[in-house]
Design a protein around this motif. Structure first.
Motif, PDB file in Angstrom:
ATOM      1  N   SER A  86       0.793  -1.230   0.000  1.00  0.00           N
ATOM      2  CA  SER A  86       0.000   0.000   0.000  1.00  0.00           C
ATOM      3  C   SER A  86       0.825   1.280   0.000  1.00  0.00           C
ATOM      4  N   SER A  87       2.088   1.212   0.333  1.00  0.00           N
ATOM      5  CA  SER A  87       2.895   2.437   0.344  1.00  0.00           C
ATOM      6  C   SER A  87       3.951   2.422  -0.758  1.00  0.00           C
ATOM      7  N   HIS A 115      -0.977   4.923  -6.995  1.00  0.00           N
ATOM      8  CA  HIS A 115       0.413   4.629  -6.654  1.00  0.00           C
ATOM      9  C   HIS A 115       1.268   4.772  -7.910  1.00  0.00           C
ATOM     10  N   CYS A 126     -10.419  -0.841  -2.369  1.00  0.00           N
ATOM     11  CA  CYS A 126     -10.071  -2.254  -2.364  1.00  0.00           C
ATOM     12  C   CYS A 126     -10.354  -2.907  -3.703  1.00  0.00           C
TER      13      CYS A 126
END
Length: 160
Positions: A86-87, A115, A126
């Motif tokens: 997620s990062s 991202h 999600c």
């Protein structure tokens, strides 16, 4: 007693308005500083052979980015799709994708929405992770013209 209840009920909205005004004057929320524990492992990675980003159009028309890691020689054993955390972005999986390619597998690594180079930061849900992965599997696999579900596959990947 009734007067103090009315005064208290008016104080709460006034306090909220005052807090919002202070936040606006000070610039509101800021981007948090990168966490050293997340970024430190990538300081030693050689990104000089990072494949160029490719683009594909998702079902909703969004242009999303991905990287392809192809085996050096021979036909690929199979195609693996690697999904970053997620990062992160597709570049964070460079060492792993490079190893898959070195052992004869094609690795496809998308930048999930919000991202890397896939859309505006913070525009994720999600369901978009699954949608991004299925789009790249179904539309852009360098190995197949038709997608094959992993659950329907008769061939398994074994470590040797």
């Amino acid at each position: 007693m009734a007067f103090s209840a009315v005064a208290a009920s008016q104080a709460v909205p006034l306090a909220a308005i005052a807090a919002a005004a202070v936040a606006l004057v000070k610039g509101g929320p800021r981007q948090p500083e990168p966490l050293e524990s997340i970024n430190a492992p990538f300081k030693e990675v050689d990104f000089s052979d990072l494949p160029a980003l490719r683009r594909y159009t998702a079902r909703d028309g969004a242009s999303l980015a991905w990287r392809a890691y192809l085996p050096q020689a021979g036909a690929p054993h199979a195609c693996v799709v690697l999904i970053h955390g997620s990062s992160a972005s597709s570049a964070s999986l460079h060492p792993l994708a490079r190893q898959f390619a070195a052992t004869g597998y094609t690795a496809c690594v998308p930048d999930i929405r919000g991202h890397g180079e896939s859309g505006r930061k913070g525009t994720i849900a999600c369901s978009t992770v699954c949608a991004s992965a299925s789009s790249i599997i179904c539309r852009r696999s360098p190995m197949r013209s038709r997608p094959r579900s992993a659950t329907n596959s008769r061939r398994s990947i074994r470590s040797t």
